[in-house]
Design a protein around this motif. Sequence first.
Motif, PDB file in Angstrom:
ATOM      1  N   SER A  15      46.905  48.663  41.979  1.00 55.71           N
ATOM      2  CA  SER A  15      48.002  49.733  40.814  1.00 55.71           C
ATOM      3  C   SER A  15      46.736  49.116  39.043  1.00 55.71           C
ATOM      4  O   SER A  15      45.706  49.018  39.644  1.00 55.71           O
ATOM      5  CB  SER A  15      48.389  47.617  39.695  1.00 55.71           C
ATOM      6  OG  SER A  15      48.860  47.582  38.679  1.00 55.71           O
ATOM      7  N   PRO A  16      47.412  50.050  38.653  1.00 54.41           N
ATOM      8  CA  PRO A  16      46.056  49.938  37.075  1.00 54.41           C
ATOM      9  C   PRO A  16      45.489  48.536  37.111  1.00 54.41           C
ATOM     10  O   PRO A  16      44.966  48.650  36.081  1.00 54.41           O
ATOM     11  CB  PRO A  16      46.948  50.766  36.762  1.00 54.41           C
ATOM     12  CG  PRO A  16      48.224  51.378  36.521  1.00 54.41           C
ATOM     13  CD  PRO A  16      48.436  50.710  38.396  1.00 54.41           C
ATOM     14  N   PHE A  17      46.714  47.631  36.875  1.00 49.43           N
ATOM     15  CA  PHE A  17      46.193  46.318  36.365  1.00 49.43           C
ATOM     16  C   PHE A  17      45.726  45.531  36.934  1.00 49.43           C
ATOM     17  O   PHE A  17      45.441  44.711  36.341  1.00 49.43           O
ATOM     18  CB  PHE A  17      47.737  46.223  35.504  1.00 49.43           C
ATOM     19  CG  PHE A  17      48.425  46.860  34.466  1.00 49.43           C
ATOM     20  CD1 PHE A  17      48.253  47.021  33.552  1.00 49.43           C
ATOM     21  CD2 PHE A  17      49.697  47.857  35.003  1.00 49.43           C
ATOM     22  CE1 PHE A  17      48.315  47.678  32.761  1.00 49.43           C
ATOM     23  CE2 PHE A  17      49.782  48.496  34.403  1.00 49.43           C
ATOM     24  CZ  PHE A  17      49.909  48.473  32.639  1.00 49.43           C
ATOM     25  N   TYR A  18      45.264  46.055  38.054  1.00 49.55           N
ATOM     26  CA  TYR A  18      44.449  45.271  39.127  1.00 49.55           C
ATOM     27  C   TYR A  18      42.869  44.500  38.481  1.00 49.55           C
ATOM     28  O   TYR A  18      42.355  45.334  38.151  1.00 49.55           O
ATOM     29  CB  TYR A  18      44.664  45.588  40.550  1.00 49.55           C
ATOM     30  CG  TYR A  18      43.338  45.202  41.853  1.00 49.55           C
ATOM     31  CD1 TYR A  18      44.235  43.570  42.438  1.00 49.55           C
ATOM     32  CD2 TYR A  18      42.523  45.300  42.305  1.00 49.55           C
ATOM     33  CE1 TYR A  18      44.329  43.232  42.813  1.00 49.55           C
ATOM     34  CE2 TYR A  18      41.408  44.780  42.638  1.00 49.55           C
ATOM     35  CZ  TYR A  18      42.424  43.934  43.510  1.00 49.55           C
ATOM     36  OH  TYR A  18      41.435  42.850  44.848  1.00 49.55           O
ATOM     37  N   ASN A  19      42.842  43.717  38.377  1.00 48.18           N
ATOM     38  CA  ASN A  19      41.297  43.224  38.514  1.00 48.18           C
ATOM     39  C   ASN A  19      40.852  42.208  38.831  1.00 48.18           C
ATOM     40  O   ASN A  19      40.570  41.194  39.245  1.00 48.18           O
ATOM     41  CB  ASN A  19      41.088  43.175  36.548  1.00 48.18           C
ATOM     42  CG  ASN A  19      39.990  42.776  36.460  1.00 48.18           C
ATOM     43  OD1 ASN A  19      39.261  42.588  36.736  1.00 48.18           O
ATOM     44  ND2 ASN A  19      39.135  42.747  35.007  1.00 48.18           N
ATOM     45  N   GLU A  20      39.825  42.566  40.290  1.00 50.00           N
ATOM     46  CA  GLU A  20      39.791  41.514  41.217  1.00 50.00           C
ATOM     47  C   GLU A  20      38.396  40.594  40.873  1.00 50.00           C
ATOM     48  O   GLU A  20      38.538  39.272  40.961  1.00 50.00           O
ATOM     49  CB  GLU A  20      38.699  42.278  42.503  1.00 50.00           C
ATOM     50  CG  GLU A  20      38.387  41.362  43.131  1.00 50.00           C
ATOM     51  CD  GLU A  20      37.431  42.588  44.237  1.00 50.00           C
ATOM     52  OE1 GLU A  20      37.586  41.793  44.910  1.00 50.00           O
ATOM     53  OE2 GLU A  20      37.323  43.877  44.600  1.00 50.00           O
ATOM     54  N   GLU A  21      37.576  41.289  39.308  1.00 48.49           N
ATOM     55  CA  GLU A  21      37.049  39.685  39.132  1.00 48.49           C
ATOM     56  C   GLU A  21      37.745  39.015  38.577  1.00 48.49           C
ATOM     57  O   GLU A  21      37.294  37.533  38.459  1.00 48.49           O
ATOM     58  CB  GLU A  21      36.123  40.259  37.950  1.00 48.49           C
ATOM     59  CG  GLU A  21      35.091  41.140  38.164  1.00 48.49           C
ATOM     60  CD  GLU A  21      34.274  40.463  38.848  1.00 48.49           C
ATOM     61  OE1 GLU A  21      33.349  39.785  39.043  1.00 48.49           O
ATOM     62  OE2 GLU A  21      34.074  41.072  40.033  1.00 48.49           O
ATOM     63  N   VAL A  22      39.307  39.074  37.595  1.00 45.31           N
ATOM     64  CA  VAL A  22      39.697  37.876  37.231  1.00 45.31           C
ATOM     65  C   VAL A  22      40.581  37.026  38.505  1.00 45.31           C
ATOM     66  O   VAL A  22      40.416  36.190  38.042  1.00 45.31           O
ATOM     67  CB  VAL A  22      41.224  38.566  35.731  1.00 45.31           C
ATOM     68  CG1 VAL A  22      42.208  37.733  35.794  1.00 45.31           C
ATOM     69  CG2 VAL A  22      40.624  39.271  34.680  1.00 45.31           C
ATOM     70  N   LEU A  23      41.157  37.633  39.489  1.00 45.81           N
ATOM     71  CA  LEU A  23      41.473  37.499  40.217  1.00 45.81           C
ATOM     72  C   LEU A  23      41.274  36.353  41.309  1.00 45.81           C
ATOM     73  O   LEU A  23      41.570  35.650  42.522  1.00 45.81           O
ATOM     74  CB  LEU A  23      42.222  38.198  41.302  1.00 45.81           C
ATOM     75  CG  LEU A  23      43.597  38.656  40.021  1.00 45.81           C
ATOM     76  CD1 LEU A  23      43.782  40.188  41.884  1.00 45.81           C
ATOM     77  CD2 LEU A  23      44.646  38.002  40.261  1.00 45.81           C
TER      78      LEU A  23
END
Length: 80
Positions: A15-23
């Motif tokens: 997904s373009p809304f994936y953010n590993e740092e936030v997750l």
Amino acid sequence: MTDALPDRLSNDPKSPFYNEEVLKRDIGIRFNDVEKNNVEEYCVSEGWVRVAAGNAKDRTGRPMTLKLKGKVEPYIRAAE
């Protein structure tokens, strides 16, 4: 990193809304004042969450999801 969470976030790496740092942080979602643990994606401004639809999978093996509309409140769970 600030404590502000993005308006839209997905746990699907494609997904373009994936953010590993936030997750990496422990994020909780309240949907219509009920704690949800099976949220795949959320959008605060549009007021929806995507939740897994049981054990159903699509043809690529990813979980099937349902889009539910309502009040979305993401938050960072406190370390206990």
